[in-house]
Structure formats: structure tokens, C-alpha cells
Design a protein around this motif. Structure first.
Motif, PDB file in Angstrom:
ATOM      1  N   ALA A 128     -73.442  68.852 -35.738  1.00 29.08           N
ATOM      2  CA  ALA A 128     -74.718  69.301 -35.731  1.00 29.08           C
ATOM      3  C   ALA A 128     -74.591  67.671 -36.159  1.00 29.08           C
ATOM      4  N   ARG A 129     -74.256  67.011 -37.172  1.00 32.80           N
ATOM      5  CA  ARG A 129     -74.799  66.040 -37.773  1.00 32.80           C
ATOM      6  C   ARG A 129     -73.971  64.534 -36.920  1.00 32.80           C
ATOM      7  N   ARG A 130     -73.313  64.402 -36.087  1.00 31.36           N
ATOM      8  CA  ARG A 130     -72.997  63.726 -34.712  1.00 31.36           C
ATOM      9  C   ARG A 130     -74.000  63.935 -34.463  1.00 31.36           C
ATOM     10  N   ALA A 131     -74.431  64.570 -33.771  1.00 31.54           N
ATOM     11  CA  ALA A 131     -75.961  64.668 -32.690  1.00 31.54           C
ATOM     12  C   ALA A 131     -77.390  63.939 -33.747  1.00 31.54           C
ATOM     13  N   ALA A 132     -77.554  64.592 -34.910  1.00 30.67           N
ATOM     14  CA  ALA A 132     -78.680  63.825 -36.081  1.00 30.67           C
ATOM     15  C   ALA A 132     -78.455  62.148 -35.973  1.00 30.67           C
ATOM     16  N   ILE A 133     -77.022  61.926 -36.098  1.00 25.52           N
ATOM     17  CA  ILE A 133     -76.985  60.442 -36.742  1.00 25.52           C
ATOM     18  C   ILE A 133     -77.398  60.264 -35.207  1.00 25.52           C
ATOM     19  N   ARG A 134     -76.602  60.773 -33.712  1.00 22.24           N
ATOM     20  CA  ARG A 134     -76.665  60.156 -32.952  1.00 22.24           C
ATOM     21  C   ARG A 134     -78.582  59.694 -32.112  1.00 22.24           C
ATOM     22  N   ALA A 135     -79.451  60.770 -33.051  1.00 21.56           N
ATOM     23  CA  ALA A 135     -80.696  60.792 -32.739  1.00 21.56           C
ATOM     24  C   ALA A 135     -81.423  59.118 -34.127  1.00 21.56           C
ATOM     25  N   VAL A 136     -80.813  59.238 -35.319  1.00 19.28           N
ATOM     26  CA  VAL A 136     -80.924  58.272 -35.556  1.00 19.28           C
ATOM     27  C   VAL A 136     -81.086  57.516 -35.636  1.00 19.28           C
ATOM     28  N   THR A 137     -79.993  56.632 -34.502  1.00 14.76           N
ATOM     29  CA  THR A 137     -79.559  55.272 -34.207  1.00 14.76           C
ATOM     30  C   THR A 137     -80.206  55.371 -33.069  1.00 14.76           C
ATOM     31  N   GLU A 138     -80.030  55.687 -31.852  1.00 13.12           N
ATOM     32  CA  GLU A 138     -81.194  55.698 -30.936  1.00 13.12           C
ATOM     33  C   GLU A 138     -82.558  55.571 -31.355  1.00 13.12           C
ATOM     34  N   ALA A 139     -83.770  55.821 -32.372  1.00 13.71           N
ATOM     35  CA  ALA A 139     -84.615  55.747 -32.722  1.00 13.71           C
ATOM     36  C   ALA A 139     -84.943  54.197 -33.476  1.00 13.71           C
ATOM     37  N   ALA A 140     -83.567  53.991 -34.622  1.00 11.65           N
ATOM     38  CA  ALA A 140     -82.722  52.113 -34.698  1.00 11.65           C
ATOM     39  C   ALA A 140     -83.440  51.065 -33.150  1.00 11.65           C
ATOM     40  N   GLN A 141     -82.341  51.583 -32.491  1.00 16.73           N
ATOM     41  CA  GLN A 141     -82.191  51.415 -31.196  1.00 16.73           C
ATOM     42  C   GLN A 141     -83.716  50.228 -30.484  1.00 16.73           C
ATOM     43  N   SER A 142     -84.102  51.835 -30.275  1.00 17.26           N
ATOM     44  CA  SER A 142     -85.562  51.693 -29.512  1.00 17.26           C
ATOM     45  C   SER A 142     -86.253  50.603 -30.188  1.00 17.26           C
ATOM     46  N   ARG A 143     -86.470  51.043 -31.578  1.00 19.55           N
ATOM     47  CA  ARG A 143     -87.116  49.746 -32.338  1.00 19.55           C
ATOM     48  C   ARG A 143     -87.361  48.726 -32.359  1.00 19.55           C
ATOM     49  N   LEU A 144     -85.644  48.429 -31.788  1.00 14.90           N
ATOM     50  CA  LEU A 144     -85.176  46.595 -31.107  1.00 14.90           C
ATOM     51  C   LEU A 144     -85.532  46.557 -30.823  1.00 14.90           C
ATOM     52  N   THR A 145     -85.344  47.594 -29.618  1.00 11.34           N
ATOM     53  CA  THR A 145     -85.998  47.100 -28.089  1.00 11.34           C
ATOM     54  C   THR A 145     -87.306  46.994 -28.382  1.00 11.34           C
ATOM     55  N   TYR A 146     -88.280  46.247 -28.563  1.00  9.85           N
ATOM     56  CA  TYR A 146     -89.884  46.011 -28.903  1.00  9.85           C
ATOM     57  C   TYR A 146     -89.510  45.715 -29.470  1.00  9.85           C
ATOM     58  N   ILE A 147     -89.163  44.874 -30.760  1.00  5.37           N
ATOM     59  CA  ILE A 147     -89.148  43.903 -31.704  1.00  5.37           C
ATOM     60  C   ILE A 147     -88.198  42.912 -30.747  1.00  5.37           C
ATOM     61  N   SER A 148     -87.090  43.154 -30.315  1.00  2.75           N
ATOM     62  CA  SER A 148     -86.679  41.679 -29.153  1.00  2.75           C
ATOM     63  C   SER A 148     -87.370  41.704 -27.981  1.00  2.75           C
ATOM     64  N   GLY A 149     -88.077  42.160 -27.389  1.00  2.00           N
ATOM     65  CA  GLY A 149     -89.124  42.435 -26.061  1.00  2.00           C
ATOM     66  C   GLY A 149     -88.303  42.186 -24.653  1.00  2.00           C
TER      67      GLY A 149
END
Length: 409
Positions: A284-305
């Protein structure tokens, strides 16, 4: 605000490999694949982490002449994790654009007459396209069923990722496409992604109140890496919500949402003001970490454009009210105990297969996309009974989603 953007995460020293399913450390993985990157069209790797103030590692791999997307991204809890993740994503997409395996031209009926199943995959037919007839000749790729490794044929256009094909019969997606140091590692990653996308589809069908009930406090996992991720997000002036979207399959799945603090009171929020990540893993902790890091990656997707599948109009779209209201959820303290799970890619894969079988899902087809000797493997994992993410398909939902709609309707 927050920590310096170039500060890296470091795993607890005594437990370094417990956050990875790779057959070897990430440094060794990169050493094995680095020489193959230029031939696969990868021109450079770039570290995006410092473009945001959170400091969660995100890298990109650039493939200028790709037949799908040019910018591939990777995330992780350490810098080398994210770098390898981006490089491996670029590798799997390059191979999926031009698989080195031989296709067989035949009808579904002719293949079935030989005793080998041929799956027409009606759930993956593209919008505006006709279903495949039994007497229609097309190209097929050889796969195998994970239950007994028996040959199973799938339409080539359903397994590849070549966006240059005009009028492609099948919806093409990276869903279930995965790479790994070994075939088993790749299969595990692809299968977990399929389970994650199925759970996400079912979760989105819940009313907002149902989603709110699944909001949990990250501290309940008792994991130092997840705690550090949450602290970094909070100290950067952002809000985080973590939702349990685990389905009847029983493999832990989570959704994480990120936004600037005060998103609930924003009068005209835009679509990119909230980013969402998802993760699935037997631990479970691995699944949660994946979700949080992917949300951060998506944020950088928009920032980098820079990512070429994010179009200019995305930045002008309004944020759906329901997405904004996710932040009204009150995180509930719930001790998330880690169930007894085996270690290692093969044991984890066997565990996941047993969970699928217990849920009545028995057809899992693996399509190898490369031949020859290489220090990595690329596969497409197809599970017809599982739901697919949103896409331009003839049929948006399958039986599981339709059953969920009746439950919540």
C-alpha cells in the motif's frame, strides 16, 4: 518557499531496495540501457525538478522523431530513480512504435482453426471504426496467456503505439505498455498499470461524497518516504489530498491531488491548477508514493510546458467544479497496515495474478514487442475484462464500469 529545489530525496539506507521492483539498482539499470538510447531516438535526458519548488525528482527524455510523443517523463523518490524512469519510458515507446517482432497476416477464424485463441478486442476498437469480422484479414502479433503461456494472438494495431497510422482500426494507448530489466519485471509494471487504470475508471464513477469518504491521511501509512513527500508539499504552500480507490481486485490503488493552498476559494480556477496522480502496488505505501510522485510529475508537465500531448487550449480550460471540490474532503486517520506480500518481481507478479483470479479475471495476455538479446524487455499487457482510461474508442466502458454505474445510479 519550501526546501531548495535541487535537494534530492534519499531512501532509508537499510531499506534502499524496498521501494523498487527492478531486478537491479537504478544505477545499474541506467548503465545497462544508456548505450541503447541514441539508436532508439533519445537525444537527451533533462532534469526538470528545479522548475518547481517542491523538489520531488522529475526527469524527461526527449525523442525528437518519435511516432507517438516526443517528451517522455519519469518520476521517483531519488534523482536516479526519476532519470531511469524517464529513460525507460522513452525506450518502451520507441519499441512500441516499431516492434521488432514479426506479425502474422491472417483471419481470426484461420488462427482459431489452428487451436490458438485470437482476441478481436472489441473494447479497444477506435471511434468510428467497424468491429473486426472473423473472416477479415489483418496483421496479428503473438502473445501468451499468463495462466499457461499458451499462444494468444492480438491485432497488431491494438498492441503498438504508432500515431502516424491513418485511420487506425484500434485505439492506441500506452496503457499496459511497460519495460523492465527482465520480461517479468516489465509484465509486473504493465499489469499494475492496467489494474490502476481500471480502479481509476471505477473510482471516477462514484459520487463526490463517495470519493470524499475514501480520503485518508498519508501519516496513516507510517512510511518515512511518504511522510517526507507530504511534508515537502505542505512546506511548499500546496494542498495534498490522497484517496483510496482500491477496487474489488484488492491491489491497493490511490489517487493523489495537488493544488496551491486556497484552491477551494479560487473563483475561476483553471484546469491545470490541480494535478492528479495515481498508483497501484501490492504494498500500500508503494502505491501511495506512486500516486503522490505522479501528481508532482503532472504539475511539472504543466510548468515546463514541453510535453507535446498537452495542447495550448489546456491552459485556458476551466477546472471542473467536482475536481475543485475534492479538496473539501477531510483526510481520515486510518492505520494502513502493509499486508504480507512476497518480495521480488516474479513473486509479486504471482501474487497479483492470484488477486485477479479471485476477482474472476483470468485472461491476461502478454505481447512481447522485441526480439533478440538486449538488457531490457518491452511488453504490452492486455486484460480485456479490465476498464480502460478515457480515450477515443467506440465503446467507452466495459462490463465492470457498467455494473458500477448500476450500483451508484
Amino acid at each position: 518557499m519550501g526546501r531548495p529545489p535541487d535537494e534530492h530525496f534519499s531512501r532509508p539506507a537499510a531499506d534502499a531496495l524496498s521501494y523498487s521492483d527492478r531486478a537491479c539498482p537504478p544505477e545499474e539499470t541506467f548503465r545497462r540501457i544508456e548505450a541503447f538510447l541514441p539508436a532508439l531516438g533519445v537525444s537527451r535526458l533533462a532534469r526538470l525538478t528545479g522548475l518547481d519548488r517542491i523538489g520531488i525528482p522529475v526527469w524527461s527524455a526527449v525523442s525528437p522523431n518519435a511516432r507517438s510523443i516526443v517528451i517522455n517523463q519519469g518520476k521517483g523518490i531519488t534523482d536516479i530513480d526519476a532519470k531511469v524512469s524517464a529513460a525507460m519510458e522513452a525506450i518502451e515507446r520507441a519499441i512500441a512504435c516499431a516492434p521488432s517482432v514479426q506479425a502474422r497476416t491472417a483471419t481470426a477464424r484461420a488462427l482459431s482453426d489452428t487451436g490458438d485463441p485470437a482476441l478481436p478486442l472489441p473494447g479497444l476498437i477506435a471511434a468510428g471504426q467497424a468491429d473486426l469480422r472473423d473472416d477479415e484479414t489483418i496483421d496479428w502479433l503473438r502473445g501468451f496467456d499468463l495462466s499457461d503461456r499458451a499462444t494468444t494472438w492480438v491485432p497488431r494495431e491494438a498492441a503498438i503505439l504508432d500515431r502516424t497510422i491513418d485511420g487506425c482500426r484500434y485505439w492506441q494507448s500506452s496503457d499496459g505498455l511497460a519495460s523492465g530489466n527482465t520480461e517479468t519485471e516489465a509484465i509486473l509494471h504493465g499489469l499494475l498499470e492496467r489494474i490502476e487504470r481500471d480502479a481509476e475508471t471505477l473510482w471516477r464513477m462514484l459520487p463526490l461524497s463517495g470519493k470524499h469518504r475514501g480520503c485518508i491521511d498519508p501519516k496513516g501509512f507510517g512510511d518515512p518516504v511518504l511522510d517526507d513527500l507530504a511534508k515537502r508539499i505542505l512546506s511548499s504552500g500546496l494542498d495534498l489530498r490522497l484517496f483510496d480507490m482500491t477496487s474489488d481486485i484488492g491491489i491497493p490503488c490511490y489517487a493523489a491531488t495537488l493544488a496551491e493552498a486556497g484552491i477551494l476559494s479560487a473563483r475561476h480556477p483553471r484546469y491545470h491548477d490541480v494535478t492528479i496522480g495515481h498508483g497501484a502496488h501490492p504494498v500500500a505505501r508503494r502505491a501511495a508514493i506512486r500516486a503522490v510522485t505522479e501528481a508532482a510529475q503532472s504539475r511539472l508537465t504543466y510548468i515546463s510546458g514541453a510535453r507535446d500531448d498537452v495542447f495550448p487550449e489546456t491552459f485556458a480550460r476551466d477546472l471542473p467544479e467536482e475536481t475543485q471540490r475534492l479538496f473539501a474532503a477531510v483526510p481520515q486517520w486510518r492505520t494502513v497496515a502493509t499486508a504480507e506480500t512476497p518480495a521480488g518481481p516474479q513473486a509479486l507478479l504471482d501474487f497479483v495474478i492470484r488477486r485477479l483470479e479471485a476477482a474472476g479475471i483470468r485472461t491476461v495476455v502478454v505481447v512481447p514487442l522485441m526480439e533478440g538479446v538486449a538488457p531490457f524487455s518491452v511488453v504490452k499487457v492486455i486484460v480485456p475484462a479490465l476498464e480502460n482510461p478515457d480515450g477515443v474508442r467506440k465503446r467507452r466502458f466495459g462490463e465492470r464500469a457498467l455494473a458500477r454505474a448500476l450500483e451508484v445510479g
